[in-house]
Design an enzyme around this catalytic site. Structure first.
Site, PDB file in Angstrom:
ATOM      1  N   SER A 127       8.238   7.876   5.093  1.00 18.12           N
ATOM      2  CA  SER A 127       8.187   6.903   3.994  1.00 18.12           C
ATOM      3  C   SER A 127       9.589   6.497   3.541  1.00 18.12           C
ATOM      4  O   SER A 127      10.529   7.310   3.563  1.00 18.12           O
ATOM      5  CB  SER A 127       7.443   7.526   2.808  1.00 18.12           C
ATOM      6  OG  SER A 127       7.710   6.813   1.620  1.00 18.12           O
ATOM      7  N   TYR A 150       9.156  -0.057   2.172  1.00 20.93           N
ATOM      8  CA  TYR A 150       8.925  -0.813   0.943  1.00 20.93           C
ATOM      9  C   TYR A 150      10.083  -1.790   0.840  1.00 20.93           C
ATOM     10  O   TYR A 150      11.242  -1.400   1.045  1.00 20.93           O
ATOM     11  CB  TYR A 150       8.960   0.095  -0.282  1.00 20.93           C
ATOM     12  CG  TYR A 150       7.720   0.912  -0.528  1.00 20.93           C
ATOM     13  CD1 TYR A 150       6.465   0.318  -0.611  1.00 20.93           C
ATOM     14  CD2 TYR A 150       7.814   2.286  -0.729  1.00 20.93           C
ATOM     15  CE1 TYR A 150       5.331   1.069  -0.874  1.00 20.93           C
ATOM     16  CE2 TYR A 150       6.679   3.051  -0.998  1.00 20.93           C
ATOM     17  CZ  TYR A 150       5.445   2.433  -1.060  1.00 20.93           C
ATOM     18  OH  TYR A 150       4.339   3.174  -1.334  1.00 20.93           O
ATOM     19  N   THR A 176       4.312  -1.599   3.929  1.00 22.46           N
ATOM     20  CA  THR A 176       3.247  -1.365   2.935  1.00 22.46           C
ATOM     21  C   THR A 176       3.239  -2.515   1.933  1.00 22.46           C
ATOM     22  O   THR A 176       4.270  -2.832   1.340  1.00 22.46           O
ATOM     23  CB  THR A 176       3.454  -0.016   2.229  1.00 22.46           C
ATOM     24  OG1 THR A 176       3.362   1.014   3.221  1.00 22.46           O
ATOM     25  CG2 THR A 176       2.399   0.231   1.161  1.00 22.46           C
ATOM     26  N   LYS A 262       0.352  -2.295   6.299  1.00 24.49           N
ATOM     27  CA  LYS A 262      -0.485  -1.265   5.666  1.00 24.49           C
ATOM     28  C   LYS A 262      -0.847  -1.677   4.243  1.00 24.49           C
ATOM     29  O   LYS A 262       0.037  -2.055   3.464  1.00 24.49           O
ATOM     30  CB  LYS A 262       0.271   0.063   5.634  1.00 24.49           C
ATOM     31  CG  LYS A 262      -0.408   1.186   4.855  1.00 24.49           C
ATOM     32  CD  LYS A 262       0.350   2.490   5.014  1.00 24.49           C
ATOM     33  CE  LYS A 262      -0.325   3.664   4.340  1.00 24.49           C
ATOM     34  NZ  LYS A 262      -0.089   3.749   2.903  1.00 24.49           N
ATOM     35  N   HIS A 286      -4.218   2.772  -0.322  1.00 31.55           N
ATOM     36  CA  HIS A 286      -3.186   3.694  -0.779  1.00 31.55           C
ATOM     37  C   HIS A 286      -3.812   4.998  -1.317  1.00 31.55           C
ATOM     38  O   HIS A 286      -3.336   5.597  -2.278  1.00 31.55           O
ATOM     39  CB  HIS A 286      -2.352   3.035  -1.869  1.00 31.55           C
ATOM     40  CG  HIS A 286      -0.888   3.389  -1.850  1.00 31.55           C
ATOM     41  ND1 HIS A 286       0.092   2.508  -1.454  1.00 31.55           N
ATOM     42  CD2 HIS A 286      -0.227   4.531  -2.180  1.00 31.55           C
ATOM     43  CE1 HIS A 286       1.284   3.086  -1.565  1.00 31.55           C
ATOM     44  NE2 HIS A 286       1.112   4.321  -2.004  1.00 31.55           N
TER      45      HIS A 286
HETATM   46  C1  FNR Z   1       1.077   8.210  -0.666  1.00 35.64           C
HETATM   47  N1  FNR Z   1       0.925   7.019   0.050  1.00 35.64           N
HETATM   48  C2  FNR Z   1       2.058   6.289   0.378  1.00 35.64           C
HETATM   49  N2  FNR Z   1       1.937   5.182   1.158  1.00 35.64           N
HETATM   50  C3  FNR Z   1       3.026   4.485   1.541  1.00 35.64           C
HETATM   51  O1  FNR Z   1       2.896   3.502   2.264  1.00 35.64           O
HETATM   52  N3  FNR Z   1       4.274   4.876   1.117  1.00 35.64           N
HETATM   53  C4  FNR Z   1       4.476   5.966   0.325  1.00 35.64           C
HETATM   54  O2  FNR Z   1       5.607   6.295  -0.024  1.00 35.64           O
HETATM   55  C5  FNR Z   1       3.328   6.683  -0.088  1.00 35.64           C
HETATM   56  N4  FNR Z   1       3.446   7.778  -0.911  1.00 35.64           N
HETATM   57  C6  FNR Z   1       2.360   8.575  -1.165  1.00 35.64           C
HETATM   58  C7  FNR Z   1       2.524   9.772  -1.860  1.00 35.64           C
HETATM   59  C8  FNR Z   1       1.441  10.618  -2.048  1.00 35.64           C
HETATM   60  C9  FNR Z   1       1.628  11.906  -2.774  1.00 35.64           C
HETATM   61  C10 FNR Z   1       0.158  10.252  -1.541  1.00 35.64           C
HETATM   62  C11 FNR Z   1      -1.033  11.158  -1.710  1.00 35.64           C
HETATM   63  C12 FNR Z   1      -0.004   9.067  -0.870  1.00 35.64           C
HETATM   64  C13 FNR Z   1      -0.388   6.631   0.567  1.00 35.64           C
HETATM   65  C14 FNR Z   1      -0.658   7.287   1.902  1.00 35.64           C
HETATM   66  O3  FNR Z   1       0.160   6.757   2.911  1.00 35.64           O
HETATM   67  C15 FNR Z   1      -2.114   7.047   2.352  1.00 35.64           C
HETATM   68  O4  FNR Z   1      -2.398   5.681   2.268  1.00 35.64           O
HETATM   69  C16 FNR Z   1      -3.131   7.823   1.517  1.00 35.64           C
HETATM   70  O5  FNR Z   1      -2.658   9.104   1.205  1.00 35.64           O
HETATM   71  C17 FNR Z   1      -4.450   7.904   2.297  1.00 35.64           C
HETATM   72  O6  FNR Z   1      -5.415   8.539   1.584  1.00 35.64           O
HETATM   73  P1  FNR Z   1      -5.779  10.113   1.769  1.00 35.64           P
HETATM   74  O7  FNR Z   1      -5.720  10.439   3.241  1.00 35.64           O
HETATM   75  O8  FNR Z   1      -4.725  10.836   1.000  1.00 35.64           O
HETATM   76  O9  FNR Z   1      -7.119  10.203   1.175  1.00 35.64           O
END
Ligand code: FNR
Length: 395
Positions: A127, A150, A176, A262, A286
């Site tokens: 990320s 981002y 994203t 995404k 997300h």
């Molecule tokens: C995320 N997610 C996320 N997505 C992204 O594109 N950049 C990011 O920096 C983050 N940061 C992030 C932190 C935390 C703690 C979580 C739980 C999630 C979203 C992540 O990529 C993904 O879309 C979700 O976590 C998918 O859902 P599940 O598998 O957690 O249910």
């Protein structure tokens, strides 16, 4: 007898760290252990979602509600879960989702998760908001990496991140697009948790209640996102709320490798992203952390597939907690699933070995589900394995 006992005791003492992880048999068990291991504000940051967490729950519940139609009397002596994603072979149809500030869950953060993914023969998506820099993650593993971008207000930052991702041999860029502002995470608000995190008196108290986590964190922990440092860190970290389709074109022009978008749920947006040059769409909300009330990802998946499946790959993200969830998403037509919180729960419990255990659990469950469903290879899955779809076709 005594000698045997002593030998057993010695073997136990020599056991490599993390070996006790075999006792965790499901992602739910890892989550429960993680909850007791990580200070409350940090656990809630990872586990929580936006507002009433309706969408986060719907991701899980709508997946659970899909029903599989098993096909018996098929030779399932060998089960093949390997596949390819954007042309690259991977050992199983699961990728490590990008998560920011992963070192708040375990001090080794993304380094540990990236290594676990490499060990499992799959890709980790680093990320923009990672606790470790893309260079540090690359130095920690030779495994395949993608970079999640981002776009900040200052486009120079995005350009620089893309250059660094290229130099770190990231094979694809994941843009994203569902985060023009941060969703309202009410658990974080109640816990006084901010991004970037600050060390408050309350945080110290919570830390003292979780001494193992706190010791490691004080010794080696990371607080903020590492890729974006410098004098104007807080401003630089602000994601640009004016991001629009024109910026997707700009990113497409700047990045010459495969581009993945995404955070798409609407079929028209998926179509437009593919027309602008995306090779894959991640159907994602997300993890329910942005718009509460947004459609669950499994309910949005068929629409996106209908819109773009002939021209691009569709990746599924959100709510995967069981191997059978992966079976269901793939049966609908997704190429792979992203694994977010499930990996973080494993990470919390046992660092790299814990994250590896989470992937091992999901892989084992997927193999079992395929065997019991009478499908010897993930490449053979189609919607005839799902009850609703089958009825639709028949009716
Ligand atoms: C995320 N997610 C996320 N997505 C992204 O594109 N950049 C990011 O920096 C983050 N940061 C992030 C932190 C935390 C703690 C979580 C739980 C999630 C979203 C992540 O990529 C993904 O879309 C979700 O976590 C998918 O859902 P599940 O598998 O957690 O249910």
């Amino acid at each position: 007898m005594r000698g045997q006992l002593r030998a057993d005791a010695q073997r136990l003492l020599r056991r490599p760290a993390g070996d006790g992880l075999a006792r965790f048999g499901s992602i739910a068990e890892l989550r429960e252990r993680a909850r007791r291991r990580v200070p409350r504000p940090m656990f809630d940051f990872a586990d929580g979602a936006a507002q009433d967490e309706l969408t986060a729950r719907a991701n899980v519940e709508d997946l659970a509600a899909l029903r599989i139609l098993p096909r018996p009397l098929v030779d399932v002596g060998e089960i093949d879960v390997s596949t390819t994603v954007l042309g690259r072979p991977i050992a199983m149809p699961m990728l490590g989702a990008p998560t920011g500030l992963t070192a708040l869950t375990h001090h080794q953060g993304e380094l540990a998760v990236a290594r676990a993914c490499a060990r499992a023969g799959t890709i980790y998506i680093a990320s923009t908001m990672a606790s470790y820099t893309i260079e540090e993650i690359r130095a920690a593993t030779d495994g395949p990496l993608w970079f999640q971008l981002y776009v900040m207000r200052d486009r120079g930052i995005a350009r620089d991140l893309m250059r660094r991702a290229r130099e770190a041999r990231c094979e694809a860029l994941v843009l994203t697009v569902d985060t023009p502002r941060l969703g309202s995470r009410e658990r974080d608000r109640r816990n006084g948790f901010t991004i970037p995190p600050r060390i408050t008196a309350r945080a110290v108290v919570e830390g003292l209640r979780r001494p193992t986590w706190a010791r490691a964190f004080v010794r080696e922990g990371r607080l903020g996102p590492a890729n974006l440092t410098g004098g104007l860190a807080e401003f630089a970290m602000e994601i640009d709320p004016s991001l629009s389709w024109r910026d997707l074109e700009w990113v497409r022009g700047e990045w010459d490798g495969p581009l993945v978008v995404k955070g798409v749920l609407h079929p028209d947006d998926a179509r437009r992203a593919v027309e602008l040059g995306a090779q894959a769409i991640v159907v994602s909300n997300h993890g329910g952390r942005q718009l509460d009330g947004a459609a669950s990802t499994i309910s949005a998946l068929p629409g996106v597939l209908d819109a773009v499946a002939d021209d691009a790959e569709v990746h599924f993200d959100g709510g995967v907690r069981r191997g059978a969830d992966v079976l269901k998403a793939l049966a609908l037509g997704a190429r792979v699933c992203l694994i977010g919180r499930a990996l973080l729960y494993g990470l919390a419990v046992g660092g790299e070995a814990g994250a590896a255990r989470a992937l091992e659990i999901l892989r084992g469950e997927l193999e079992l589900a395929l065997a019991l469903a009478g499908c010897p290879a993930v490449g053979r899955l189609d919607s005839s394995w799902l009850l609703d779809r089958h009825q639709e076709r028949a009716g």
